[in-house]
Scaffold this active site. Structure first.
Site, PDB file in Angstrom:
ATOM      1  N   LYS A  73       0.811  -1.216   0.000  1.00 49.95           N
ATOM      2  CA  LYS A  73       0.000   0.000   0.000  1.00 49.95           C
ATOM      3  C   LYS A  73       0.845   1.267   0.000  1.00 49.95           C
ATOM      4  CE  LYS A  73      -3.673  -2.560   2.272  1.00 49.95           C
ATOM      5  NZ  LYS A  73      -2.919  -3.838   2.161  1.00 49.95           N
ATOM      6  N   SER A 116      -3.537 -13.551   8.180  1.00 53.95           N
ATOM      7  CA  SER A 116      -3.269 -12.582   9.244  1.00 53.95           C
ATOM      8  C   SER A 116      -4.541 -11.865   9.656  1.00 53.95           C
ATOM      9  CB  SER A 116      -2.212 -11.567   8.797  1.00 53.95           C
ATOM     10  OG  SER A 116      -2.675 -10.834   7.676  1.00 53.95           O
TER      11      SER A 116
END
Length: 308
Positions: free
Chosen positions: A109, A153
């Site tokens: 990101k 995750s």
């Protein structure tokens, strides 16, 4: 995580999450000699506490961040304090305490960011890379490791799908049917971090060569024959993950299992690039989950899910 120079087998876990530390203590005590592990409650925003934690420390792995995109969008000042000011505090403490190496964890990101989380991580990456220009006296080396969400995750798509399935759902939500992602396991992420710790000269960005997958294939792998509801792309969400941009390709070298983006500053000896054993990627190269040469099939995803 911090490695103590006066005891080469000692690890210091530095975190503000007391609950997470208690869980880690319980897990570690089953496998390791706990006299070799120390737990510090602290925050990367607290420079004084970092100075105490970094005293007599050789290696630092910086993984602290506010990473939930919606949370960062709603709490921008807090995201900046943790992800940017916190990064600067880690750099200052590492240089002033004579730490040998710091490896900072990045994210896809941070590449062409379209949300605040990505913007703060871009700044963080830049801080850690250019910190090498300030550490000539202390000789602290800073490098970056970049990857996307680790498979399974917390907050990633796999736990979301699993929760729906466990509660009897037969329809899985996908924001956009075209969406792709990279697949990286926790073990692969750790392996790349240790490679950076062992090999980095200061200034490199390490990226794993890993397969891509379609989110729609993940849904099919987890719930065969499921209904899929396309709910529309969320604010700040990308269709594909990008790890290396076309603008970075001029200083990106390919290795068997990873790429390295080398710095392009006057303090960096660019002859190191050609001596590294890697091969400069072609002009116009972009490493994206959309144009990857490796793809996981539905069955391969199902096999990978068994490992997490």
């Amino acid at each position: 995580m911090i490695l103590d120079r006066y005891n080469p087998h000692r690890i210091i876990i530095y975190s503000r999450d007391e609950y997470k530390q208690s869980v880690m203590k319980a897990e570690y005590s089953k496998k390791y000699d706990m006299s070799k592990v120390r737990f510090f409650i602290g925050d990367v925003r607290d420079k004084d506490r970092l100075y105490r934690a970094f005293d007599h420390v050789d290696y630092v792995i910086h993984a602290a961040a506010m990473k939930q995109v919606p949370t960062c969008e709603y709490n921008p000042f807090e995201a900046i304090k943790t992800n940017i000011h916190g990064a600067q505090n880690v750099i200052d403490a590492a240089i002033d305490r004579g730490v040998k190496k710091v490896v900072a964890l990045s994210t896809d990101k941070a590449v062409n960011p379209i949300n605040l989380y990505g913007g703060t991580k871009l700044v963080s990456d830049k801080l850690f890379i250019t910190a090498n220009a300030y550490s000539k006296i202390s000789k602290t080396k800073f490098s970056v490791v970049r990857y996307g969400n680790v498979a399974g995750s917390r907050g990633s798509i796999i736990p979301i799908f699993k929760n729906i399935i466990d509660n009897g759902g037969n329809e899985l939500p996908i924001t956009d049917m075209r969406m792709t992602r990279f697949w990286i396991t926790l073990e692969q992420g750790v392996e790349l971090v240790f490679k950076a710790l062992a090999e980095s000269e200061g200034g490199e960005t390490y990226i794993s060569k890993i397969p891509s997958f379609h989110i729609s294939d993940l849904a099919e792998a987890m719930l065969p024959g499921c209904k899929i509801k396309e709910i529309g792309i969320r604010e700040g969400e990308k269709l594909h993950e990008v790890m290396v941009t076309k603008d970075d390709c001029r200083s990106t070298y390919e290795f068997d299992k990873h790429y390295i983006i080398y710095p392009h500053f006057e303090w960096w000896d660019e002859s190191r690039n050609d001596r590294s054993g890697g091969k400069l990627v072609e002009d116009g190269f972009e490493y994206s989950s959309a144009n990857n040469s490796q793809w996981l099939s539905v069955e391969q995803i199902r096999e990978q899910l068994k490992k997490i």
